[in-house]
Enzyme design. Structure first.
Site, PDB file in Angstrom:
ATOM      1  N   ASP A   1      60.761  45.041  10.489  1.00 55.53           N
ATOM      2  CA  ASP A   1      61.318  43.505  10.364  1.00 55.53           C
ATOM      3  C   ASP A   1      62.452  43.145  10.203  1.00 55.53           C
ATOM      4  O   ASP A   1      63.118  42.348  10.784  1.00 55.53           O
ATOM      5  CB  ASP A   1      60.138  42.947   9.193  1.00 55.53           C
ATOM      6  CG  ASP A   1      58.752  43.205   9.749  1.00 55.53           C
ATOM      7  OD1 ASP A   1      58.368  43.452  11.178  1.00 55.53           O
ATOM      8  OD2 ASP A   1      57.825  42.788   9.056  1.00 55.53           O
TER       9      ASP A   1
ATOM     10  N   LYS B   1      33.566  36.363  21.151  1.00 55.14           N
ATOM     11  CA  LYS B   1      33.875  34.954  20.812  1.00 55.14           C
ATOM     12  C   LYS B   1      34.523  34.555  19.757  1.00 55.14           C
ATOM     13  O   LYS B   1      34.187  34.669  18.627  1.00 55.14           O
ATOM     14  CB  LYS B   1      32.352  34.078  20.697  1.00 55.14           C
ATOM     15  CG  LYS B   1      32.431  32.691  21.026  1.00 55.14           C
ATOM     16  CD  LYS B   1      31.029  32.024  20.777  1.00 55.14           C
ATOM     17  CE  LYS B   1      31.258  30.491  20.899  1.00 55.14           C
ATOM     18  NZ  LYS B   1      31.908  29.562  19.814  1.00 55.14           N
TER      19      LYS B   1
ATOM     20  N   ARG C   1      41.804  21.445  23.951  1.00 49.90           N
ATOM     21  CA  ARG C   1      40.723  21.162  24.763  1.00 49.90           C
ATOM     22  C   ARG C   1      40.395  19.776  24.915  1.00 49.90           C
ATOM     23  O   ARG C   1      40.214  19.224  26.071  1.00 49.90           O
ATOM     24  CB  ARG C   1      39.541  21.998  24.424  1.00 49.90           C
ATOM     25  CG  ARG C   1      38.367  21.648  25.285  1.00 49.90           C
ATOM     26  CD  ARG C   1      37.200  22.421  24.978  1.00 49.90           C
ATOM     27  NE  ARG C   1      35.714  21.960  25.637  1.00 49.90           N
ATOM     28  CZ  ARG C   1      35.159  21.026  25.275  1.00 49.90           C
ATOM     29  NH1 ARG C   1      35.487  20.216  24.172  1.00 49.90           N
ATOM     30  NH2 ARG C   1      33.903  20.844  25.963  1.00 49.90           N
TER      31      ARG C   1
ATOM     32  N   CYS D   1      23.586   7.695 -13.300  1.00 44.21           N
ATOM     33  CA  CYS D   1      24.602   7.695 -12.595  1.00 44.21           C
ATOM     34  C   CYS D   1      25.659   8.689 -13.038  1.00 44.21           C
ATOM     35  O   CYS D   1      26.075   8.396 -14.040  1.00 44.21           O
ATOM     36  CB  CYS D   1      25.240   6.547 -11.733  1.00 44.21           C
ATOM     37  SG  CYS D   1      26.689   6.849 -10.868  1.00 44.21           S
TER      38      CYS D   1
ATOM     39  N   CYS E   1      29.218   6.169 -12.916  1.00 41.12           N
ATOM     40  CA  CYS E   1      29.236   5.276 -13.904  1.00 41.12           C
ATOM     41  C   CYS E   1      28.344   5.107 -14.812  1.00 41.12           C
ATOM     42  O   CYS E   1      28.196   3.941 -15.524  1.00 41.12           O
ATOM     43  CB  CYS E   1      29.257   3.898 -12.708  1.00 41.12           C
ATOM     44  SG  CYS E   1      27.631   3.656 -12.057  1.00 41.12           S
TER      45      CYS E   1
END
Length: 680
Positions: A34, A119, A140, A419, A422
């Protein structure tokens, strides 16, 4: 150094660098380190900087990025980029093969070959070359129109900027003077994905869910310099050119692609029988984890292009090819706990908190449990060992517990009473399994959810507005609802964490672009309970402005086809809330389109579809939104549940209760292939 000497050295360096690129990425046989490669590139850039008139579009130096694109222009594909029909079933695969045999036999053809290919789980891309030079790359899109992302694609080392010359195949040489289209998939290798997520974790950025999401997100970057920093790989799988006669088979074209300098990953194989195909599938279903990239199945295609022409294609998919999806992968892990989330409608959804486990290319730590009935059906306890599965290798779900591994201290899962956001006492409407928070106006989760829904893809499609940004804007008091988005100021945004000059401008540009979205998308974006994409389209056709919708009586709303009493009541009440009136006033002041454009009203183009009601169930090869759009554009209707008013149920893989209901009521059930044929 003279200009002539510089040109000679530049040409030598370019040829050497491209050869090393080919050795490394295509042949997987690097011949230098590299460090040595970087030195060659540095020398090339040094010379081109000194002599800029010698820079050419195909120089390796042009990969490094530097272009900023505010909007990606659209590209009309020369030939449609079709999606493939999917199957998870060996029996359906056998039926496909038999249809091919029968179709070709009717044309007097008894022997044929198919190619079997992997695939790839990435982003489909089309590349155009003219006289050997890469000139355009596009997504596409919807198969007809895609986005031009040429500058971003130039940064990918496995996309040749100029096609390689070949002394081995004469046809390859012919293509260097022609227009050539190459299609393939942009993926992120597993090792590169892990490195990228590790870097993002260090800087506190959100992690990508899987390599495909990382690849897709990278290609959407507006700064090609940022794209160049993320390692992407292009895998070619199709070659087309008018310079090639149809007698050149698909397999021969793949060989040409490699000669021209493209990376093909694991090569395709030719299959002369169903047994050959099955051997290929068996091999890669068991060995897919050994691949450097993610796959989710295999693709089978007729090898001879002349045979393909005889079989033809449907509106969305060719009759000569099919994608076979491998069975869902599973993993065992421990259910550590269950948290409850509140959505934009107030529905409270249980979420499984899991011991993190690797599954199909990503680490899973959470999975929805849908509702309390699902928890009861699965007989889940906190502490259970559970089996996770990725349906279609995408969405993780808990499929079962393993009772024999249940610890003695396992804890039952209790339903919440208030809840979690809240603290409001929860309610359960009659005939519904979900619990709801009734504090619609002030529950932080519902406010946040409505804004995110407004900005979502099928609504107003505001890019760059994710959950973290919405939370931040709400916390700073800059917005209270979606209407406030249009009055954000750049000077204020750049004072916030996460925002710089560029990111602030990108968000404001995306918000501005949303003003021109179609009227039916605005109705959907408002987040009216029970109003989905199809219902929003129906309302837009009957009431062509927000003013008309606001003035409509409940009886008038109910008169719209497929808008029953429940939806009508929901729409009527929504437009009578003070919060809705404030939101509409803000949208009007901002210049958001609040009426229908007649050019956007779909025309009836299919007598088979017009006036018919469709219900979709199971997994299809197209998204549910795409399927809905195709029906609506032809004058049909789409419902979410099966009733006596339903004309057709389209059943994909893993179809559930809707399929059973259709059979019970004697409603005609269509396979996806039959549905696509009807659309024609």
């Amino acid at each position: 150094m003279s200009k002539d000497d510089a040109q000679k050295e530049i040409l030598r360096l370019r040829a050497e660098i491209e050869q090393h690129n080919y050795n490394y990425y295509v042949l997987a046989q690097p011949t230098i380190s590299d460090y040595e490669f970087d030195k060659l590139m540095e020398r090339l850039i040094e010379l081109e900087t000194k002599f800029p008139e010698l820079i050419t579009p195909d120089s390796p130096s042009q990969r490094v990025g530097g272009t900023i694109t505010k909007e990606f222009p659209t590209v009309v594909h020369k030939r449609r980029m079709l999606s493939l029909s999917n199957t998870y079933s060996p029996s359906e695969l056998q039926e496909f093969y038999e249809r091919v045999v029968k179709g070709l036999a009717s044309e007097g053809i008894k022997e044929f070959e198919m190619t079997a290919e992997l695939k790839y789980d990435g982003v489909a891309i089309s590349l155009t070359y003219r006289e050997g030079l890469f000139v355009q790359g596009a997504t596409r899109g919807d198969g007809v129109v895609g986005d031009d992302i040429t500058q971003n694609l130039k940064t990918i080392p496995t996309i040749p900027l100029r096609l390689r010359r070949s002394s081995r195949l004469a046809l390859a040489e012919t293509l260097l003077s022609a227009e050539v289209e190459v299609r393939g998939e942009v993926v992120m290798l597993k090792r590169d994905f892990e490195k990228l997520n590790a870097q993002r974790a260090e800087t506190g950025e959100p992690l990508f869910a899987n390599p495909r999401n990382a690849a897709a997100g990278t290609l959407k970057q507006q700064d090609s310099r940022e794209v160049a920093k993320r390692p992407l790989t292009f895998i070619a799988y199709q070659l087309d050119s008018e310079a090639l006669p149809d007698s050149v088979t698909h397999f021969e074209r793949l060989e040409l692609l490699q000669e021209l300098g493209f990376y093909l990953a694991e090569g395709a194989v030719r299959c002369r029988s169903m047994g050959d195909i099955q051997a290929f599938l068996d091999k890669w279903e068991t060995q897919r984890d050994s691949l450097p990239f993610e796959i989710d199945g295999a693709v089978l295609k007729l090898n001879d292009l002349r045979h393909r022409t005889l079989l033809g294609e449907t509106l969305k998919a060719p009759r000569w090819a099919i994608a076979y999806k491998f069975s869902a992968r599973q993993a065992e892990t421990t259910l550590l706990g269950v948290t409850f989330q509140v959505g934009r409608t107030g529905a409270v959804t249980p979420v499984a908190e899991l011991q993190p486990v690797r599954l199909a290319g990503s680490t899973i730590a959470r999975s929805t449990l849908h509702n309390l009935e699902e928890i009861k059906r699965l007989d889940l306890y906190i502490g259970d060992t559970v089996v996770l599965e990725k349906s279609g290798d995408v969405i993780p779900k808990v499929v079962r517990a393993i009772p024999e591994k249940r610890p003695v201290n396992a804890v039952p899962i209790a339903a919440p009473t208030h809840c979690p956001e809240c603290g409001t006492p929860l309610v359960q409407p009659p005939d519904e399994v979900a619990l709801y928070c009734p504090n619609e106006e002030h529950c932080p989760a519902q406010v946040r959810g409505r804004i995110l829904h407004y900005a979502s893809r099928n609504a107003m499609d505001i890019e760059n507005l994710g959950e973290a940004i919405v939370r931040q804007l709400l916390k700073e008091g800059l917005i209270e609802d979606a209407g406030d988005l249009y009055f954000l100021e750049k000077a204020r945004l750049i004072t916030l964490e996460r925002f710089g000059e560029k990111s602030a401008q990108n968000l404001l540009d995306a918000i501005e672009q949303s003003k021109s979205r179609s009227f039916d998308r605005l109705i959907y974006a408002l987040g009216i309970r029970h109003v989905g994409v199809a219902t929003a389209r129906a309302l837009a056709q009957r009431f062509p402005s927000i003013a008309a919708l606001q003035e409509a009586s409940q009886a008038e709303l109910e008169a719209v086809e497929d808008v029953g009493s429940v939806i009508a009541e929901s729409v009527y009440n929504f437009f009578r809330r003070e919060s809705t009136k404030r939101l509409i006033e803000k949208l009007a002041k901002a210049g958001v389109r609040l009426q229908a454009d007649q050019a956007q009203v779909p025309k009836v183009v299919s007598e088979k579809i017009a006036g018919k009601t469709f219900v979709f169930t199971g997994a299809l090869s197209v998204t549910r939104d795409e399927a809905t759009r195709m029906v609506l554009e032809r004058g049909g209707k789409v419902a979410s549940s099966v009733s006596k008013k339903t004309d057709y149920v389209v059943a994909g893989e893993e179809a559930g209760s809707k399929l059973a209901k259709a059979k019970e009521l004697g409603i005609r059930v269509l396979s996806e292939q039959e549905f696509m044929q009807m659309l024609e």
